[in-house]
Write a protein that holds these residues in place. Structure first.
Motif, PDB file in Angstrom:
ATOM      1  N   ARG A  29      10.978   5.524   6.442  1.00 50.48           N
ATOM      2  CA  ARG A  29      10.529   5.911   5.094  1.00 50.48           C
ATOM      3  C   ARG A  29       9.844   7.266   5.091  1.00 50.48           C
ATOM      4  N   SER A  30       9.795   7.895   3.909  1.00 53.26           N
ATOM      5  CA  SER A  30       9.101   9.180   3.764  1.00 53.26           C
ATOM      6  C   SER A  30       7.597   8.924   3.619  1.00 53.26           C
ATOM      7  N   PRO A  31       6.764   9.967   3.873  1.00 53.86           N
ATOM      8  CA  PRO A  31       5.317   9.785   3.699  1.00 53.86           C
ATOM      9  C   PRO A  31       4.970   9.334   2.282  1.00 53.86           C
ATOM     10  N   ARG A  32       5.621   9.916   1.252  1.00 50.73           N
ATOM     11  CA  ARG A  32       5.328   9.556  -0.143  1.00 50.73           C
ATOM     12  C   ARG A  32       5.617   8.081  -0.416  1.00 50.73           C
ATOM     13  N   ASP A  33       6.770   7.642   0.104  1.00 53.49           N
ATOM     14  CA  ASP A  33       7.186   6.242  -0.042  1.00 53.49           C
ATOM     15  C   ASP A  33       6.146   5.297   0.547  1.00 53.49           C
ATOM     16  N   LEU A  34       5.694   5.657   1.753  1.00 54.84           N
ATOM     17  CA  LEU A  34       4.747   4.783   2.458  1.00 54.84           C
ATOM     18  C   LEU A  34       3.373   4.818   1.794  1.00 54.84           C
ATOM     19  N   GLU A  35       2.964   6.008   1.323  1.00 49.89           N
ATOM     20  CA  GLU A  35       1.686   6.095   0.604  1.00 49.89           C
ATOM     21  C   GLU A  35       1.729   5.201  -0.627  1.00 49.89           C
ATOM     22  N   ARG A  36       2.853   5.285  -1.346  1.00 52.94           N
ATOM     23  CA  ARG A  36       2.982   4.478  -2.574  1.00 52.94           C
ATOM     24  C   ARG A  36       2.931   2.987  -2.263  1.00 52.94           C
ATOM     25  N   PHE A  37       3.690   2.563  -1.230  1.00 52.27           N
ATOM     26  CA  PHE A  37       3.729   1.133  -0.880  1.00 52.27           C
ATOM     27  C   PHE A  37       2.339   0.636  -0.509  1.00 52.27           C
ATOM     28  N   PHE A  38       1.674   1.352   0.424  1.00 52.27           N
ATOM     29  CA  PHE A  38       0.406   0.829   0.941  1.00 52.27           C
ATOM     30  C   PHE A  38      -0.729   0.968  -0.078  1.00 52.27           C
ATOM     31  N   ALA A  39      -0.698   2.024  -0.905  1.00 50.64           N
ATOM     32  CA  ALA A  39      -1.751   2.167  -1.923  1.00 50.64           C
ATOM     33  C   ALA A  39      -1.602   1.055  -2.964  1.00 50.64           C
ATOM     34  N   ALA A  40      -0.398   0.887  -3.497  1.00 45.46           N
ATOM     35  CA  ALA A  40      -0.188  -0.129  -4.535  1.00 45.46           C
ATOM     36  C   ALA A  40      -0.465  -1.517  -3.977  1.00 45.46           C
ATOM     37  N   GLY A  41       0.059  -1.802  -2.787  1.00 47.08           N
ATOM     38  CA  GLY A  41      -0.105  -3.127  -2.189  1.00 47.08           C
ATOM     39  C   GLY A  41      -1.567  -3.456  -1.943  1.00 47.08           C
ATOM     40  N   THR A  42      -2.317  -2.470  -1.434  1.00 49.51           N
ATOM     41  CA  THR A  42      -3.727  -2.732  -1.107  1.00 49.51           C
ATOM     42  C   THR A  42      -4.533  -2.954  -2.382  1.00 49.51           C
ATOM     43  N   ASP A  43      -4.243  -2.167  -3.429  1.00 47.10           N
ATOM     44  CA  ASP A  43      -4.924  -2.375  -4.714  1.00 47.10           C
ATOM     45  C   ASP A  43      -4.646  -3.774  -5.269  1.00 47.10           C
ATOM     46  N   ALA A  98       0.435   8.531   7.209  1.00 47.27           N
ATOM     47  CA  ALA A  98       0.108   8.886   5.814  1.00 47.27           C
ATOM     48  C   ALA A  98      -0.075   7.598   5.004  1.00 47.27           C
ATOM     49  N   GLY A  99       0.830   6.651   5.196  1.00 44.53           N
ATOM     50  CA  GLY A  99       0.729   5.367   4.500  1.00 44.53           C
ATOM     51  C   GLY A  99      -0.534   4.619   4.885  1.00 44.53           C
ATOM     52  N   LYS A 100      -0.857   4.623   6.177  1.00 51.68           N
ATOM     53  CA  LYS A 100      -2.027   3.884   6.660  1.00 51.68           C
ATOM     54  C   LYS A 100      -3.325   4.527   6.171  1.00 51.68           C
ATOM     55  N   ARG A 101      -3.341   5.882   6.044  1.00 57.92           N
ATOM     56  CA  ARG A 101      -4.529   6.549   5.489  1.00 57.92           C
ATOM     57  C   ARG A 101      -4.760   6.096   4.051  1.00 57.92           C
ATOM     58  N   ALA A 102      -3.667   6.066   3.285  1.00 56.82           N
ATOM     59  CA  ALA A 102      -3.777   5.613   1.885  1.00 56.82           C
ATOM     60  C   ALA A 102      -4.287   4.172   1.838  1.00 56.82           C
ATOM     61  N   GLN A 103      -3.785   3.340   2.735  1.00 52.08           N
ATOM     62  CA  GLN A 103      -4.192   1.928   2.741  1.00 52.08           C
ATOM     63  C   GLN A 103      -5.685   1.788   3.079  1.00 52.08           C
ATOM     64  N   GLU A 104      -6.128   2.528   4.094  1.00 55.87           N
ATOM     65  CA  GLU A 104      -7.556   2.446   4.471  1.00 55.87           C
ATOM     66  C   GLU A 104      -8.456   2.880   3.307  1.00 55.87           C
ATOM     67  N   GLU A 105      -8.072   4.008   2.651  1.00 54.07           N
ATOM     68  CA  GLU A 105      -8.904   4.520   1.542  1.00 54.07           C
ATOM     69  C   GLU A 105      -9.015   3.485   0.427  1.00 54.07           C
ATOM     70  N   ARG A 106      -7.861   2.897   0.062  1.00 53.98           N
ATOM     71  CA  ARG A 106      -7.863   1.918  -1.035  1.00 53.98           C
ATOM     72  C   ARG A 106      -8.660   0.678  -0.648  1.00 53.98           C
ATOM     73  N   ALA A 107      -8.513   0.230   0.589  1.00 51.41           N
ATOM     74  CA  ALA A 107      -9.234  -0.989   1.010  1.00 51.41           C
ATOM     75  C   ALA A 107     -10.738  -0.728   0.965  1.00 51.41           C
ATOM     76  N   ARG A 108     -11.180   0.433   1.455  1.00 49.40           N
ATOM     77  CA  ARG A 108     -12.625   0.728   1.486  1.00 49.40           C
ATOM     78  C   ARG A 108     -13.214   0.837   0.080  1.00 49.40           C
ATOM     79  N   ARG A 109     -12.408   1.369  -0.852  1.00 50.87           N
ATOM     80  CA  ARG A 109     -12.896   1.506  -2.236  1.00 50.87           C
ATOM     81  C   ARG A 109     -12.693   0.232  -3.041  1.00 50.87           C
ATOM     82  N   GLY A 110     -12.045  -0.769  -2.428  1.00 51.64           N
ATOM     83  CA  GLY A 110     -11.673  -1.987  -3.164  1.00 51.64           C
ATOM     84  C   GLY A 110     -12.868  -2.899  -3.435  1.00 51.64           C
ATOM     85  N   PRO A 111     -12.607  -3.987  -4.172  1.00 54.67           N
ATOM     86  CA  PRO A 111     -13.688  -4.854  -4.655  1.00 54.67           C
ATOM     87  C   PRO A 111     -14.176  -5.896  -3.642  1.00 54.67           C
TER      88      PRO A 111
END
Ligand SMILES: NC(=O)c1ccc[n+]([C@@H]2O[C@H](COP(=O)([O-])OP(=O)(O)OC[C@H]3O[C@@H](n4cnc5c(N)ncnc54)[C@H](OP(=O)(O)O)[C@@H]3O)[C@@H](O)[C@H]2O)c1
Length: 253
Positions: free
Chosen positions: A66-80, A112-125
């Motif tokens: 997958r591309s970085p954008r694809d992975l960022e989108r998957f992991f950001a949306a999924g983690t949220d 790139a995807g994992k960075r997005a996932q970590e950021e979303r998880a840390r900011r999550g509820p």
């Protein structure tokens, strides 16, 4: 404890579910094939309600291609989506599986995807534990399968400290049933060269392939050279060596 395993049918998720069940816990498998989808949110509320913890080891199919954008989108949306469903369901601990090197290397798409996932998880509820793991012992052969054209394949000359997925599953289960710990790193017992891992795994499987060491045509560039993908001094080292894992891969002539 009731523990939801998002991606519970995958390479990491399946042994994690088994370890939890062997330990007397109630593991809920959350995947598209069991009626839940982290991208759309379908089925998450029902699956997570009443769980003490959720462990997210999901990943899109063809993860490495997958591309970085694809992975960022998957992991950001999924983690949220997982975080929001966890909060609604009263879940107190959200564990995500990330990767060693995520804070040091910008190039590889997965990071790139994992960075997005970590950021979303840390900011999550929900309070989190981010487990940064090194790649699995299968990584050399996986990379060769990804870059293969005809009878040859390219593998980057990367040093890493691979782990056995079974060991990782045991550690993730331990983390899930304990209190949130913020961030921790886990790795295999010693450094290995990815090209050597690929060569030896393919030889053990009796899959003849002309392997070339190369940065070009792989997800890693030369910035991954040296010790950048090795774990830090405080990482928890898991026991199974690449050599002993390989004994189980070996196909007799
Ligand atoms: N050492 C390691 O192996 C290692 C190290 C660091 C990080 N990780 C991370 O661990 C994760 C899993 O890796 P893996 O090798 O186990 O992957 P995998 O074998 O491809 O499994 C992926 C899992 O995610 C599920 N899934 C995919 N899309 C989904 C969606 N939209 N909604 C819900 N579930 C979905 C799949 O089930 P369905 O297809 O049924 O949905 C499957 O259970 C990845 O994020 C990877 O980066 C692994």
């Amino acid at each position: 404890m009731r523990v939801a395993v998002v991606g519970g049918t995958g390479r990491v998720g399946r042994p994690l579910v088994e370890v939890l069940r062997r330990g007397g816990h109630d593991a809920v498998v959350v995947a598209r094939s069991t009626g839940a989808d982290v991208v759309t949110g379908r089925g998450l509320d029902g699956a997570l309600a009443g769980c003490g913890a959720v462990v997210d080891v999901s990943g899109p199919s063809w993860l490495s291609a997958r591309s970085p954008r694809d992975l960022e989108r998957f992991f950001a949306a999924g983690t949220d989506r997982v975080g929001a469903a966890a909060r609604r369901g009263g879940v107190e601990h959200h564990v995500v599986l990330s990767a060693v090197g995520v804070d040091r290397l910008t190039g590889p798409p997965l990071l790139a995807g994992k960075r997005a996932q970590e950021e979303r998880a840390r900011r999550g509820p929900v309070r989190t534990t981010v487990v940064r793991a090194t790649p699995a012992h299968e990584a050399g052969a996986d990379l060769a399968a990804l870059t293969r054209t005809g009878d040859s394949a390219l593998v980057p000359p990367v040093l890493l400290q691979p782990l056995a997925v079974q060991d990782l599953a045991v550690e993730l289960a331990r983390v899930a049933v304990g209190p949130p710990r913020g961030l921790l790193e886990v790795a295999g017992p010693r450094p290995e060269d990815l090209v050597d891992m690929a060569r030896r795994t393919l030889a053990a499987r009796r899959e003849p392939l002309d392997l070339r060491a190369s940065w070009r045509g792989t997800p890693f560039g030369p910035e991954a050279a040296g010790e950048v993908l090795l774990p830090g001094p405080r990482a928890l080292l898991l026991p199974t060596t690449f050599d002993s894992w390989l004994l189980d891969v070996w196909v007799p002539a």
